[in-house]
Design a protein around this motif. Sequence first.
Motif, short mmCIF file in Angstrom:
data_model
loop_
_atom_site.label_atom_id
_atom_site.label_comp_id
_atom_site.label_asym_id
_atom_site.label_seq_id
_atom_site.Cartn_x
_atom_site.Cartn_y
_atom_site.Cartn_z
N ILE A 8 44.88 35.87 43.85
CA ILE A 8 45.68 36.95 43.26
C ILE A 8 46.73 37.34 44.30
O ILE A 8 46.42 37.94 45.32
N VAL A 89 42.23 36.42 35.20
CA VAL A 89 41.51 36.03 36.41
C VAL A 89 40.14 35.53 35.97
O VAL A 89 39.48 36.15 35.12
N VAL A 124 36.88 35.57 42.33
CA VAL A 124 37.92 34.90 41.55
C VAL A 124 38.16 33.49 42.09
O VAL A 124 38.39 33.31 43.28
N VAL A 127 43.42 31.92 38.86
CA VAL A 127 44.32 32.95 38.33
C VAL A 127 45.34 32.24 37.46
O VAL A 127 45.91 31.23 37.87
#
Length: 181
Positions: A8, A89, A124, A127
């Motif tokens: 991110i 995400v 995560v 993305v």
Amino acid sequence: MSKLLTKITQELQDFIKNQKIFFVGTAAQDGRVNVSPKGHDTLHVLNANKLVWLNLTGSGNETAAHVLKNDRMTIMFCAFEGKPLILRVYGNAKIYHERDAKFHDYIKLFEENTGSRQIIELEVDLVQTSCGYSIPFMDFKEERGQLNSWSKKQGKEKIETYWQEKNTKSIDGFETDILKK
């Protein structure tokens, strides 16, 4: 138009911080897929590959049940104002309850809320951005205060009774572990 990223970026973190709503998608191996809208200031990006969100008491507890069966999760944000963007995400989630030490580490990030049910941590691994050209413009008016008012009125003891009645199993009958000791 669509981009795949492994983290991110700061620009996307800023975008997330300004969103008033996000959507959480989960599914167990069997049963129904769940998509839940979430609001209020209940999500924080910790770093480029980790975020946490405060799951408030609701009429069901599908997310918790699904994550116990299959920890995959998708969170989606849509730009309803300004430059068009859809942000997803993807990653693996862990659930923390008040009985867990990590819950107490993370709860400090959020405003006090009697309806705090769980904290979800998402690691995560992917993305995705996409154009969002078809997403309509919408003006934010204000947060709804009903859930917070209801939670305060209930108090902790009545909230736990509500969890027992409404939040221990998913609609597919999967356990949520909300009251596990």
